[in-house]
Design an enzyme around this catalytic site. Sequence first.
Site, PDB file in Angstrom:
ATOM      1  N   ASP A  74       5.324   7.859   1.873  1.00 36.79           N
ATOM      2  CA  ASP A  74       6.185   8.258   0.768  1.00 36.79           C
ATOM      3  C   ASP A  74       5.932   7.230  -0.325  1.00 36.79           C
ATOM      4  O   ASP A  74       5.954   6.020  -0.063  1.00 36.79           O
ATOM      5  CB  ASP A  74       7.655   8.305   1.177  1.00 36.79           C
ATOM      6  CG  ASP A  74       8.443   9.242   0.250  1.00 36.79           C
ATOM      7  OD1 ASP A  74       7.950  10.351  -0.035  1.00 36.79           O
ATOM      8  OD2 ASP A  74       9.538   8.859  -0.199  1.00 36.79           O
ATOM      9  N   SER A  75       5.642   7.726  -1.516  1.00 38.25           N
ATOM     10  CA  SER A  75       5.284   6.809  -2.599  1.00 38.25           C
ATOM     11  C   SER A  75       5.975   7.249  -3.872  1.00 38.25           C
ATOM     12  O   SER A  75       6.580   8.324  -3.931  1.00 38.25           O
ATOM     13  CB  SER A  75       3.765   6.786  -2.791  1.00 38.25           C
ATOM     14  OG  SER A  75       3.272   8.089  -3.000  1.00 38.25           O
ATOM     15  N   TYR A 161       1.214  10.099 -12.410  1.00 34.54           N
ATOM     16  CA  TYR A 161       1.547   9.280 -13.594  1.00 34.54           C
ATOM     17  C   TYR A 161       0.375   8.406 -14.058  1.00 34.54           C
ATOM     18  O   TYR A 161       0.533   7.623 -15.006  1.00 34.54           O
ATOM     19  CB  TYR A 161       2.769   8.394 -13.276  1.00 34.54           C
ATOM     20  CG  TYR A 161       4.000   9.207 -12.913  1.00 34.54           C
ATOM     21  CD1 TYR A 161       4.835   9.719 -13.910  1.00 34.54           C
ATOM     22  CD2 TYR A 161       4.308   9.503 -11.587  1.00 34.54           C
ATOM     23  CE1 TYR A 161       5.955  10.480 -13.591  1.00 34.54           C
ATOM     24  CE2 TYR A 161       5.420  10.271 -11.255  1.00 34.54           C
ATOM     25  CZ  TYR A 161       6.236  10.753 -12.258  1.00 34.54           C
ATOM     26  OH  TYR A 161       7.337  11.513 -11.935  1.00 34.54           O
ATOM     27  N   LYS A 182      -9.648   2.094  -8.682  1.00 39.57           N
ATOM     28  CA  LYS A 182      -8.263   2.348  -8.276  1.00 39.57           C
ATOM     29  C   LYS A 182      -8.053   1.928  -6.816  1.00 39.57           C
ATOM     30  O   LYS A 182      -7.085   1.246  -6.487  1.00 39.57           O
ATOM     31  CB  LYS A 182      -7.900   3.832  -8.468  1.00 39.57           C
ATOM     32  CG  LYS A 182      -6.469   4.127  -8.007  1.00 39.57           C
ATOM     33  CD  LYS A 182      -5.982   5.530  -8.297  1.00 39.57           C
ATOM     34  CE  LYS A 182      -4.545   5.697  -7.799  1.00 39.57           C
ATOM     35  NZ  LYS A 182      -4.034   7.057  -7.966  1.00 39.57           N
ATOM     36  N   HIS A 187      -1.552   0.452  -4.754  1.00 43.79           N
ATOM     37  CA  HIS A 187      -0.443   0.331  -3.805  1.00 43.79           C
ATOM     38  C   HIS A 187      -0.831   0.946  -2.462  1.00 43.79           C
ATOM     39  O   HIS A 187      -0.567   0.419  -1.407  1.00 43.79           O
ATOM     40  CB  HIS A 187       0.790   1.029  -4.401  1.00 43.79           C
ATOM     41  CG  HIS A 187       0.532   2.430  -4.913  1.00 43.79           C
ATOM     42  ND1 HIS A 187      -0.562   2.746  -5.679  1.00 43.79           N
ATOM     43  CD2 HIS A 187       1.204   3.598  -4.730  1.00 43.79           C
ATOM     44  CE1 HIS A 187      -0.533   4.043  -5.961  1.00 43.79           C
ATOM     45  NE2 HIS A 187       0.527   4.576  -5.388  1.00 43.79           N
TER      46      HIS A 187
HETATM   47  P1  ITT Z   1       3.324  14.543   0.360  1.00 49.28           P
HETATM   48  O1  ITT Z   1       4.809  14.296   0.531  1.00 49.28           O
HETATM   49  O2  ITT Z   1       2.910  15.855   0.933  1.00 49.28           O
HETATM   50  O3  ITT Z   1       2.484  13.406   0.824  1.00 49.28           O
HETATM   51  P2  ITT Z   1       3.925  14.218  -2.463  1.00 49.28           P
HETATM   52  O4  ITT Z   1       3.087  14.206  -3.687  1.00 49.28           O
HETATM   53  O5  ITT Z   1       5.205  14.993  -2.542  1.00 49.28           O
HETATM   54  O6  ITT Z   1       3.026  14.698  -1.233  1.00 49.28           O
HETATM   55  P3  ITT Z   1       5.504  11.864  -2.324  1.00 49.28           P
HETATM   56  O7  ITT Z   1       6.740  12.568  -1.955  1.00 49.28           O
HETATM   57  O8  ITT Z   1       5.180  10.570  -1.630  1.00 49.28           O
HETATM   58  O9  ITT Z   1       4.228  12.757  -2.070  1.00 49.28           O
HETATM   59  O10 ITT Z   1       5.528  11.642  -3.904  1.00 49.28           O
HETATM   60  C1  ITT Z   1       4.623  10.768  -4.492  1.00 49.28           C
HETATM   61  C2  ITT Z   1       4.646  10.988  -5.987  1.00 49.28           C
HETATM   62  O11 ITT Z   1       4.640   9.693  -6.641  1.00 49.28           O
HETATM   63  C3  ITT Z   1       3.371  11.673  -6.456  1.00 49.28           C
HETATM   64  O12 ITT Z   1       3.499  13.085  -6.418  1.00 49.28           O
HETATM   65  C4  ITT Z   1       3.229  11.115  -7.870  1.00 49.28           C
HETATM   66  O13 ITT Z   1       4.107  11.778  -8.746  1.00 49.28           O
HETATM   67  C5  ITT Z   1       3.712   9.672  -7.687  1.00 49.28           C
HETATM   68  N1  ITT Z   1       2.585   8.808  -7.258  1.00 49.28           N
HETATM   69  C6  ITT Z   1       2.451   8.148  -6.078  1.00 49.28           C
HETATM   70  N2  ITT Z   1       1.271   7.521  -6.012  1.00 49.28           N
HETATM   71  C7  ITT Z   1       0.636   7.784  -7.172  1.00 49.28           C
HETATM   72  C8  ITT Z   1      -0.636   7.446  -7.683  1.00 49.28           C
HETATM   73  O14 ITT Z   1      -1.501   6.735  -6.980  1.00 49.28           O
HETATM   74  N3  ITT Z   1      -0.964   7.906  -8.889  1.00 49.28           N
HETATM   75  C9  ITT Z   1      -0.100   8.651  -9.610  1.00 49.28           C
HETATM   76  N4  ITT Z   1       1.111   9.031  -9.209  1.00 49.28           N
HETATM   77  C10 ITT Z   1       1.482   8.606  -7.980  1.00 49.28           C
END
Ligand code: ITT
Length: 202
Positions: A74-75, A161, A182, A187
Amino acid sequence: MESKKINKLVLASTNSNKVKEFIDIFSKNDVKIIPQSRFGIDSVNEKHITFVENAIEKARHVSRLTKLPTIAEDSGLCVDALNNNPGIFSSRYSSLDKKNCSISNNSLLIKNLHNIENRKAYYISIIVFINYPNDPIPLISEGRLYGKIIDEASGNNGFGYDPHFYIPIFGKTVASMTNEEKNSISHRSIAINKLMNKIIYG
Ligand code: ITT
């Protein structure tokens, strides 16, 4: 110290951009990533209030259905002046029902930062590894990438983003970096490398 050899891992993610980054970063450790789409598994509702709980929920969901050890992430983007929002809502910032609407998420972010001078922000990645669905001891790792939000989008690489996330030491946005650049600072790669150490030596 005894070390464990791992050559394959199931990844609970339905975000194809994320999956690609996982595949690339793990390939440096000779680990093959098998995304949940390969098993025809849909995403699970992210209903928790912390990254770690959401990551565990995603991993459990996929491990339950595959009966295999699984990792999940989760990110999100945490913006200082916005009380660390969008945070856990990063993929659904502009619409709670829709994931990954990058264009509208980015417009809302820039709108919410209008006239705000403090642009400090960081990406956070929390990754968990479980051996089986009810594993009481998930391995958990964290990585962060610090930068600042800029109004003008720049670069065509990456996702989410990245066009508005500027990294001062590189002098460019994440979307202007090559995949290799990247992955050398992200992260996600920091969290993955820490997790690999825990899996291998933990
Ligand atoms: P999964 O849950 O299926 O893995 P998701 O995209 O919904 O897919 P998250 O709930 O972890 O995953 O949301 C992460 C969001 O945070 C991602 O959709 C982007 O909007 C942002 N994000 C995370 N890492 C990023 C990155 O490396 N570059 C750009 N945006 C990022």
